[in-house]
Scaffold this active site. Structure first.
Site, short mmCIF file in Angstrom:
data_model
loop_
_atom_site.label_atom_id
_atom_site.label_comp_id
_atom_site.label_asym_id
_atom_site.label_seq_id
_atom_site.Cartn_x
_atom_site.Cartn_y
_atom_site.Cartn_z
N GLN A 132 1.28 -1.10 0.12
CA GLN A 132 0.43 0.01 -0.38
C GLN A 132 0.88 1.26 0.12
O GLN A 132 2.01 1.19 0.60
CB GLN A 132 -0.43 -0.12 1.01
CG GLN A 132 -1.57 1.41 1.32
CD GLN A 132 -2.62 0.90 2.37
OE1 GLN A 132 -3.62 0.40 1.79
NE2 GLN A 132 -2.79 2.14 3.76
N ASN B 5 -8.93 7.30 1.20
CA ASN B 5 -7.53 6.34 1.74
C ASN B 5 -7.72 6.47 2.54
O ASN B 5 -7.67 6.98 3.94
CB ASN B 5 -6.33 7.92 1.69
CG ASN B 5 -5.29 7.72 2.17
OD1 ASN B 5 -4.67 6.50 2.52
ND2 ASN B 5 -4.72 8.75 3.19
N ARG C 212 -5.08 -2.48 2.40
CA ARG C 212 -4.67 -3.08 2.45
C ARG C 212 -5.17 -4.63 2.64
O ARG C 212 -4.36 -6.18 2.24
CB ARG C 212 -3.41 -2.98 2.43
CG ARG C 212 -3.07 -2.49 4.15
CD ARG C 212 -1.54 -2.50 4.65
NE ARG C 212 -1.53 -2.37 5.69
CZ ARG C 212 -0.38 -2.28 6.30
NH1 ARG C 212 0.82 -2.52 5.84
NH2 ARG C 212 -0.20 -2.43 7.88
N ASP D 73 5.35 -2.41 4.11
CA ASP D 73 5.35 -0.71 3.50
C ASP D 73 5.96 -0.65 2.21
O ASP D 73 6.80 -0.62 2.35
CB ASP D 73 5.48 -0.28 5.24
CG ASP D 73 5.49 -0.86 6.20
OD1 ASP D 73 3.47 -1.08 5.67
OD2 ASP D 73 5.03 -0.38 7.44
N ASP D 74 5.47 0.63 2.14
CA ASP D 74 6.31 1.59 1.01
C ASP D 74 7.44 2.51 0.99
O ASP D 74 7.71 2.61 0.76
CB ASP D 74 5.22 2.10 0.11
CG ASP D 74 4.37 3.46 1.18
OD1 ASP D 74 4.88 3.84 2.32
OD2 ASP D 74 4.00 4.02 0.37
N ASP E 250 -2.88 -4.00 11.55
CA ASP E 250 -1.58 -4.45 12.20
C ASP E 250 -1.61 -5.63 13.54
O ASP E 250 -2.25 -6.91 13.43
CB ASP E 250 -0.73 -4.66 11.95
CG ASP E 250 -0.20 -3.18 12.81
OD1 ASP E 250 -0.88 -2.62 13.16
OD2 ASP E 250 1.30 -2.53 12.73
#
Length: 330
Positions: A72, A130, A135, A151-152, A246
């Site tokens: 994501q 958003n 994700r 993670d990006d 998470d």
């Protein structure tokens, strides 16, 4: 005279019989050839069926031997392209799904495709809102049992990923990841969230953890479906805080399995690249980040009517690797 005439007609009759016999032989040969050709047809169909069976079976084999990367991203196009290029070379990677959270903005799909071909297909999924939990959707493009979520802003070495994937194949019902965290109960009965800086939660030497963050982890794709079935209050909490998806996944996994939610794999080379981007700074920089995480744990305990998380002290590392060369900066 009559006999003579009768005798004179015999040669013609003999010729007729010969022609008839020849015709029968020709017909018989044609029938045999046609029969032989007909017998060949099932073999051709059988070959096609075998090919079709192989085509049908190959996804199931691929589902066991490969994984899908879900990343994501928001306001980090520069890092995204760098990370996509890096992960293309990871063995066993089947497909990449980019969850594009820049609502209303065009993603870099055309740029990425124009610089191809690429060995691994990348699918961009533009979102209408958003949300942190975007994700954790059930993506129809996921064809593998294993999902790698990253993670990006995180670059994980191919060696670490190959090793962690091999661990996940042995423990496919748990989260296998590189970033452990834990909860600690205070004297007031209120839970706090943190890392290894918190007190040891139980007796004995060494430290323990009760969560493995999904932003650098492997887990079973079935948990994406189970996440959709969690109480609406769980989804509302994540949307309210734009955080804690998470933590919710760790609650889900340990409730589903009765085991510790995850297994910590010590990374050899994992780097946070956030400082190298001109875009968005991560949520963990916010002053309220850890307060929100503690808030989420206590809210989830109320929603689920109890604390399901279990502690673990298991850490798996690659045998024989020269640890003096570790470069983890997480």
């Amino acid at each position: 005279m009559m006999r003579g005439c009768h005798i004179c007609k015999l040669p013609g009759r003999v010729m007729g019989i010969r022609v008839l016999r020849f015709s029968l032989v020709v017909i018989l040969v044609l029938l045999l050839v046609a029969g032989a050709l007909t017998n060949l047809l099932p073999n051709i169909k059988e070959d096609k069926m075998l090919t079709l069976r192989r085509e049908i079976k190959s996804p199931s084999k691929s589902a066991l031997d490969s994984f899908t990367l879900i990343m994501q991203t928001y306001n980090r196009t520069d890092l995204l392209l760098r990370l996509l290029n890096h992960y293309q070379a990871v063995p066993s990677l089947h497909k990449v799904i980019v969850v594009w959270n820049n609502v209303g903005e065009k993603g870099p799909e055309e740029l990425w495709n124009s610089l191809g071909p690429h060995p691994i297909p990348v699918i961009f999924k533009p979102q209408t809102a958003n949300k942190m939990r975007n994700r954790l959707q059930v993506f129809p493009e996921v064809e593998t049992n294993a999902v790698l979520m990253v993670d990006d802003d995180t670059l994980i070495s191919a060696q670490d990923l190959v090793f962690a994937f091999s661990i996940w194949q042995q423990f496919p019902d748990q989260i296998i990841g590189f970033v452990p965290r834990k909860h600690v109960s205070t004297s007031s009965g209120i839970y706090s969230y943190g890392g290894f800086e918190l007190q040891t939660p139980g007796p004995g030497n060494g430290d323990q953890y009760s969560m493995v963050l999904i932003g650098a982890s492997f887990f079973n794709s079935k948990y994406l479906e189970l996440f959709q079935k969690q109480p609406a209050a769980v989804h509302a909490l994540i949307d309210e805080t734009q955080n804690c998806d998470d933590i919710a996944m760790n609650f889900l996994v340990t409730r589903h399995t009765g085991k510790p939610s995850g297994i910590f794999v010590k990374p050899i080379n994992m780097v946070n690249l956030e400082k190298e981007t001109n875009g968005y700074s991560g949520m963990w920089h916010r002053a309220e980040h850890f307060l929100q995480r503690s808030y989420c744990i206590n809210k989830l305990v109320n929603i689920y009517d109890g604390m399901p998380l279990k502690y673990s002290n298991i850490m798996i590392s690659q045998f024989g690797f020269p640890y003096a060369n570790h470069k983890s900066k997480m």
